[in-house]
Motif scaffolding. Structure first.
Motif, PDB file in Angstrom:
ATOM      1  N   LYS A  21     -14.261 -69.177  42.772  1.00  0.00           N
ATOM      2  CA  LYS A  21     -15.460 -69.307  41.956  1.00  0.00           C
ATOM      3  C   LYS A  21     -16.622 -68.561  42.618  1.00  0.00           C
ATOM      4  N   LEU A  22     -17.297 -67.783  41.820  1.00  0.00           N
ATOM      5  CA  LEU A  22     -18.436 -66.988  42.277  1.00  0.00           C
ATOM      6  C   LEU A  22     -19.680 -67.569  41.626  1.00  0.00           C
ATOM      7  N   GLU A  23     -20.595 -68.105  42.430  1.00  0.00           N
ATOM      8  CA  GLU A  23     -21.769 -68.780  41.901  1.00  0.00           C
ATOM      9  C   GLU A  23     -22.984 -67.870  41.935  1.00  0.00           C
ATOM     10  N   GLY A  24     -23.822 -68.006  40.900  1.00  0.00           N
ATOM     11  CA  GLY A  24     -25.079 -67.266  40.857  1.00  0.00           C
ATOM     12  C   GLY A  24     -24.910 -65.763  40.798  1.00  0.00           C
ATOM     13  N   VAL A  25     -23.966 -65.293  39.981  1.00  0.00           N
ATOM     14  CA  VAL A  25     -23.728 -63.854  39.855  1.00  0.00           C
ATOM     15  C   VAL A  25     -24.797 -63.251  38.942  1.00  0.00           C
ATOM     16  N   ASP A  26     -25.434 -62.183  39.401  1.00  0.00           N
ATOM     17  CA  ASP A  26     -26.409 -61.467  38.578  1.00  0.00           C
ATOM     18  C   ASP A  26     -25.682 -60.417  37.746  1.00  0.00           C
ATOM     19  N   LEU A  27     -25.691 -60.608  36.423  1.00  0.00           N
ATOM     20  CA  LEU A  27     -25.029 -59.684  35.510  1.00  0.00           C
ATOM     21  C   LEU A  27     -26.069 -58.817  34.816  1.00  0.00           C
ATOM     22  N   GLU A  28     -25.934 -57.509  34.965  1.00  0.00           N
ATOM     23  CA  GLU A  28     -26.775 -56.546  34.245  1.00  0.00           C
ATOM     24  C   GLU A  28     -25.967 -56.034  33.058  1.00  0.00           C
ATOM     25  N   LEU A  29     -26.408 -56.378  31.857  1.00  0.00           N
ATOM     26  CA  LEU A  29     -25.689 -56.005  30.641  1.00  0.00           C
ATOM     27  C   LEU A  29     -26.555 -55.053  29.828  1.00  0.00           C
ATOM     28  N   GLY A  30     -26.575 -53.796  30.245  1.00  0.00           N
ATOM     29  CA  GLY A  30     -27.440 -52.828  29.587  1.00  0.00           C
ATOM     30  C   GLY A  30     -28.789 -52.743  30.273  1.00  0.00           C
ATOM     31  N   ASN A  31     -29.668 -51.993  29.664  1.00  0.00           N
ATOM     32  CA  ASN A  31     -30.954 -51.719  30.300  1.00  0.00           C
ATOM     33  C   ASN A  31     -31.982 -52.830  30.137  1.00  0.00           C
ATOM     34  N   SER A  32     -31.746 -53.776  29.226  1.00  0.00           N
ATOM     35  CA  SER A  32     -32.784 -54.768  28.949  1.00  0.00           C
ATOM     36  C   SER A  32     -32.289 -56.204  28.970  1.00  0.00           C
ATOM     37  N   LEU A  33     -31.069 -56.444  29.486  1.00  0.00           N
ATOM     38  CA  LEU A  33     -30.546 -57.808  29.499  1.00  0.00           C
ATOM     39  C   LEU A  33     -29.929 -58.111  30.862  1.00  0.00           C
ATOM     40  N   ALA A  34     -30.423 -59.171  31.484  1.00  0.00           N
ATOM     41  CA  ALA A  34     -29.887 -59.626  32.763  1.00  0.00           C
ATOM     42  C   ALA A  34     -29.735 -61.139  32.705  1.00  0.00           C
ATOM     43  N   ILE A  35     -28.576 -61.649  33.104  1.00  0.00           N
ATOM     44  CA  ILE A  35     -28.346 -63.087  33.132  1.00  0.00           C
ATOM     45  C   ILE A  35     -27.717 -63.452  34.469  1.00  0.00           C
ATOM     46  N   LYS A  36     -27.898 -64.711  34.858  1.00  0.00           N
ATOM     47  CA  LYS A  36     -27.261 -65.233  36.069  1.00  0.00           C
ATOM     48  C   LYS A  36     -26.195 -66.220  35.636  1.00  0.00           C
ATOM     49  N   ALA A  37     -24.976 -66.043  36.113  1.00  0.00           N
ATOM     50  CA  ALA A  37     -23.861 -66.865  35.651  1.00  0.00           C
ATOM     51  C   ALA A  37     -22.908 -67.175  36.790  1.00  0.00           C
ATOM     52  N   ASP A  38     -22.139 -68.238  36.615  1.00  0.00           N
ATOM     53  CA  ASP A  38     -21.048 -68.555  37.525  1.00  0.00           C
ATOM     54  C   ASP A  38     -19.756 -67.986  36.943  1.00  0.00           C
ATOM     55  N   LEU A  39     -18.964 -67.335  37.795  1.00  0.00           N
ATOM     56  CA  LEU A  39     -17.713 -66.732  37.347  1.00  0.00           C
ATOM     57  C   LEU A  39     -16.535 -67.374  38.068  1.00  0.00           C
ATOM     58  N   GLU A  40     -15.385 -67.338  37.404  1.00  0.00           N
ATOM     59  CA  GLU A  40     -14.130 -67.744  38.033  1.00  0.00           C
ATOM     60  C   GLU A  40     -13.143 -66.599  37.920  1.00  0.00           C
ATOM     61  N   VAL A  41     -12.582 -66.171  39.038  1.00  0.00           N
ATOM     62  CA  VAL A  41     -11.628 -65.061  39.047  1.00  0.00           C
ATOM     63  C   VAL A  41     -10.331 -65.515  38.391  1.00  0.00           C
ATOM     64  N   ARG A  42      -9.901 -64.766  37.371  1.00  0.00           N
ATOM     65  CA  ARG A  42      -8.687 -65.118  36.643  1.00  0.00           C
ATOM     66  C   ARG A  42      -7.548 -64.126  36.871  1.00  0.00           C
ATOM     67  N   LEU A  43      -7.865 -62.912  37.298  1.00  0.00           N
ATOM     68  CA  LEU A  43      -6.817 -61.905  37.474  1.00  0.00           C
ATOM     69  C   LEU A  43      -7.269 -60.842  38.460  1.00  0.00           C
ATOM     70  N   LEU A  44      -6.393 -60.441  39.355  1.00  0.00           N
ATOM     71  CA  LEU A  44      -6.597 -59.306  40.259  1.00  0.00           C
ATOM     72  C   LEU A  44      -5.452 -58.333  40.038  1.00  0.00           C
ATOM     73  N   ARG A  45      -5.790 -57.085  39.719  1.00  0.00           N
ATOM     74  CA  ARG A  45      -4.733 -56.112  39.450  1.00  0.00           C
ATOM     75  C   ARG A  45      -5.108 -54.759  40.047  1.00  0.00           C
ATOM     76  N   PRO A  46      -4.360 -54.280  41.034  1.00  0.00           N
ATOM     77  CA  PRO A  46      -4.663 -52.970  41.623  1.00  0.00           C
ATOM     78  C   PRO A  46      -4.268 -51.832  40.695  1.00  0.00           C
ATOM     79  N   PHE A  47      -5.012 -50.747  40.754  1.00  0.00           N
ATOM     80  CA  PHE A  47      -4.679 -49.545  39.997  1.00  0.00           C
ATOM     81  C   PHE A  47      -5.273 -48.348  40.736  1.00  0.00           C
ATOM     82  N   ARG A  48      -4.913 -47.161  40.321  1.00  0.00           N
ATOM     83  CA  ARG A  48      -5.376 -45.944  40.995  1.00  0.00           C
ATOM     84  C   ARG A  48      -5.984 -44.997  39.977  1.00  0.00           C
TER      85      ARG A  48
END
Length: 251
Positions: free
Chosen positions: A188-215
């Motif tokens: 769980k990641l608490e207090g994540v600052d999310l920038e969603l475009g140039n005019s919207l910013a929210i602070k949210a808690d996230l939970e990691v659901r998937l990790l997948r490596p790629f190149r």
């Protein structure tokens, strides 16, 4: 060291009382074809040990659990609840996603037991799944040239990662292997600052659901980090609605 306090509690071995009926043709269900969504959902079933009902050719149902997912090889390991020899051919697999939600897919395999493991079989990941009452939201790719990012602190280190997609219920992050080192499914990641475009910013808690490596050709080895937004407030929901609407108009 992995912090086990955030790891989901895995259920015990499934029994026949855990069996889930197949999704019938007269129900309102839709098809899931996004490999990320399929991998995300099946990985969570593996993490929680949710019962899986297998309807093999030529016999009654068999209970199982998903032991693991291998995104690179596009396979899953199924842990059968009994030492069974299943006939080669197409089988239907169904699992509960909580409440009335179900996921169902078909695999065509020879059901060969993994060498040395009497209850494990390796199957190909499905290219499509049928989902009933799925609660997840449609994901949208982040627009090119616009700032969509997430920043948060892990073990005293500030990490900033670009978003590659988002929805009303979650975000997909792109991390370097070094950034992803401290992350794991269930963290769980608490207090994540999310920038969603140039005019919207929210602070949210996230939970990691998937990790997948790629190149990638330009960046080399990367890791996709699929996250669910936890404890969504009304104000946060309204902000996400605006971000989704804006991205849909750009498309």
């Amino acid at each position: 060291m992995t912090d086990l306090s955030f790891m989901p509690v895995r259920k015990g071995p499934p029994t026949l009382s855990d069996a889930v009926d197949r999704i019938t043709l007269n129900t309102v269900a839709h098809e899931m074809r996004d490999p990320f969504d399929i991998g995300d959902t099946l990985s969570m079933l593996a993490q929680t040990g949710e019962a899986v009902t297998v309807y093999p050719p030529g016999r009654d149902l068999v209970m199982a659990r998903i032991a693991s997912i291998d995104p690179e090889r596009r396979t899953l390991i199924l842990d059968l609840a009994e030492d069974s020899l299943l006939d080669e051919g197409r089988a239907c697999i169904v699992a509960s996603l909580g409440g009335n939600a179900k996921i169902q897919f078909e695999v065509d395999a020879n059901w060969t037991i993994v060498p040395g493991e009497g209850y494990l079989v390796e199957l190909p990941l499905p290219v499509a799944c049928l989902v009933l009452n799925r609660r997840a939201e449609q994901r949208l790719d982040t627009p090119i040239g616009v700032n969509y990012s997430a920043s948060f602190t892990v073990l005293g280190k500030v990490l900033e990662m670009p978003l590659y997609d988002f929805s009303r219920g979650g975000v997909g992050l792109r991390a370097t292997p070094e950034q992803a080192y401290e992350l794991y499914v269930g963290k769980k990641l608490e207090g994540v600052d999310l920038e969603l475009g140039n005019s919207l910013a929210i602070k949210a808690d996230l939970e990691v659901r998937l990790l997948r490596p790629f190149r990638t050709f330009l960046l080399g080895q990367q890791v996709q980090v699929g996250c669910r937004i936890s404890n969504i407030t009304m104000q946060m929901r309204q902000g996400l609605d605006r971000a989704v609407s804006t991205a849909q108009k750009r498309k």
